[in-house]
Design an enzyme around this catalytic site. Structure first.
Site, PDB file in Angstrom:
ATOM      1  CE  LYS A  16      -2.293  -1.062   3.822  1.00  0.00           C
ATOM      2  NZ  LYS A  16      -1.712  -2.374   4.185  1.00  0.00           N
ATOM      3  NE  ARG A  91      -4.182  -1.516  10.056  1.00  0.00           N
ATOM      4  CZ  ARG A  91      -3.104  -0.944   9.507  1.00  0.00           C
ATOM      5  NH1 ARG A  91      -3.125   0.311   9.144  1.00  0.00           N
ATOM      6  NH2 ARG A  91      -2.020  -1.654   9.330  1.00  0.00           N
ATOM      7  NE  ARG A 130       7.367  -2.735   5.949  1.00  0.00           N
ATOM      8  CZ  ARG A 130       6.052  -2.528   5.876  1.00  0.00           C
ATOM      9  NH1 ARG A 130       5.531  -2.013   4.777  1.00  0.00           N
ATOM     10  NH2 ARG A 130       5.257  -2.849   6.872  1.00  0.00           N
ATOM     11  NE  ARG A 136       6.518  -0.466  10.127  1.00  0.00           N
ATOM     12  CZ  ARG A 136       5.362  -0.494   9.493  1.00  0.00           C
ATOM     13  NH1 ARG A 136       5.255   0.086   8.319  1.00  0.00           N
ATOM     14  NH2 ARG A 136       4.320  -1.097  10.022  1.00  0.00           N
ATOM     15  NE  ARG A 148       2.146  -5.163  11.409  1.00  0.00           N
ATOM     16  CZ  ARG A 148       3.270  -4.994  10.708  1.00  0.00           C
ATOM     17  NH1 ARG A 148       4.376  -5.611  11.076  1.00  0.00           N
ATOM     18  NH2 ARG A 148       3.272  -4.225   9.651  1.00  0.00           N
TER      19      ARG A 148
HETATM   20  P1  AMP Z   1       0.913   0.394   9.052  1.00  0.00           P
HETATM   21  O1  AMP Z   1       2.084   1.301   8.845  1.00  0.00           O
HETATM   22  O2  AMP Z   1      -0.293   0.829   8.282  1.00  0.00           O
HETATM   23  O3  AMP Z   1       1.256  -1.045   8.811  1.00  0.00           O
HETATM   24  O4  AMP Z   1       0.513   0.509  10.592  1.00  0.00           O
HETATM   25  C1  AMP Z   1       1.387   0.115  11.618  1.00  0.00           C
HETATM   26  C2  AMP Z   1       0.621  -0.101  12.902  1.00  0.00           C
HETATM   27  O5  AMP Z   1       0.013   1.137  13.298  1.00  0.00           O
HETATM   28  C3  AMP Z   1      -0.524  -1.099  12.827  1.00  0.00           C
HETATM   29  O6  AMP Z   1      -0.091  -2.427  13.020  1.00  0.00           O
HETATM   30  C4  AMP Z   1      -1.438  -0.616  13.950  1.00  0.00           C
HETATM   31  O7  AMP Z   1      -0.939  -1.004  15.218  1.00  0.00           O
HETATM   32  C5  AMP Z   1      -1.269   0.902  13.854  1.00  0.00           C
HETATM   33  N1  AMP Z   1      -2.282   1.480  12.943  1.00  0.00           N
HETATM   34  C6  AMP Z   1      -2.062   2.061  11.731  1.00  0.00           C
HETATM   35  N2  AMP Z   1      -3.206   2.459  11.164  1.00  0.00           N
HETATM   36  C7  AMP Z   1      -4.198   2.114  12.019  1.00  0.00           C
HETATM   37  C8  AMP Z   1      -5.614   2.233  11.995  1.00  0.00           C
HETATM   38  N3  AMP Z   1      -6.268   2.779  10.951  1.00  0.00           N
HETATM   39  N4  AMP Z   1      -6.301   1.755  13.054  1.00  0.00           N
HETATM   40  C9  AMP Z   1      -5.688   1.215  14.107  1.00  0.00           C
HETATM   41  N5  AMP Z   1      -4.359   1.053  14.198  1.00  0.00           N
HETATM   42  C10 AMP Z   1      -3.611   1.501  13.158  1.00  0.00           C
END
Ligand code: AMP
Length: 197
Positions: A16, A91, A130, A136, A148
């Site tokens: 994404k 989400r 990654r 990260r 996740r």
């Molecule tokens: P991402 O970079 O989108 O993979 O997000 C990393 C982490 O941030 C996720 O595993 C969640 O813990 C948190 N996170 C990101 N976006 C959301 C969201 N829309 N709702 C809840 N938690 C989020």
């Protein structure tokens, strides 16, 4: 001019973020990634960041109110915007409903939900890779990664039905060359824009 608002959808590791970067340049849109916003809160050691880190490191979702609040202030600060690419948001069903309400207040809406489809083994491989490059912490622990993906299946995948019912959902094969996938996404968007007129 009408705005173009797109949700880039898919499990963690689907690509994404990579595709969002290309799309914002191609269509002059603004990128909103809740993951990036949360990581910047963590980097700045804010109270919100400290709280969020506990969830992120376990592979759990940050509470809906927190991310919805962040989205609302992002939308409020945007002026003269052609549209948004939402990446990693919504989400949960609750988040999707709140997003619809926030956009509705602005006489806007989500136009398309483009879903990058990638199976679990490939996701795990990509995320571990990654993790080696990005540093990260949530990409470096297999248990967190599996959490996740499970959280995605349980809490996020129901959005597929939500957006299918609205006629907005488009599935795209997320495996292949980055540019090939990008071209397929552009085809879907261009077709939509042509129909919209
Ligand atoms: P991402 O970079 O989108 O993979 O997000 C990393 C982490 O941030 C996720 O595993 C969640 O813990 C948190 N996170 C990101 N976006 C959301 C969201 N829309 N709702 C809840 N938690 C989020």
């Amino acid at each position: 001019m009408n705005m173009l608002n797109i949700v880039l959808f898919g499990p963690p590791g689907a690509g994404k973020g990579t595709q969002a970067e290309k799309l914002i340049n191609h269509y002059s849109l603004v990128h909103i990634s809740t993951g990036d916003l949360l990581r910047s809160e963590i980097a700045n050691a804010t109270d919100l960041g400290k709280k969020a880190k506990e969830y992120i490191d376990k592979g759990l979702l940050v509470p809906d109110e927190v991310v919805i609040g962040m989205i609302e202030s992002k939308l409020n600060s945007g002026t003269n915007v052609n549209g948004y690419i939402f990446d990693g948001f919504p989400r949960t069903i609750k988040q999707a409903e709140e997003l619809d309400k926030l956009l509705d207040k602005r006489k806007e809406k989500i136009d398309l939900v483009i879903s990058l489809e990638v199976e679990k083994e490939e996701l795990i491989k990509r995320l571990l890779n990654r993790g080696k490059i990005s540093g990260r912490s949530d990409d470096q622990n297999l248990e967190t990664i599996e959490n996740r993906i499970n959280v995605y299946n349980k809490e996020t995948a129901p959005l597929i039905e939500y957006y299918k019912e609205q006629g907005k959902y488009r599935g795209i094969n997320g495996i292949g060359l980055i540019d090939e996938i990008f071209n397929n996404i552009c085809k879907v968007i261009d077709e939509y824009l042509k129909e919209r007129g």
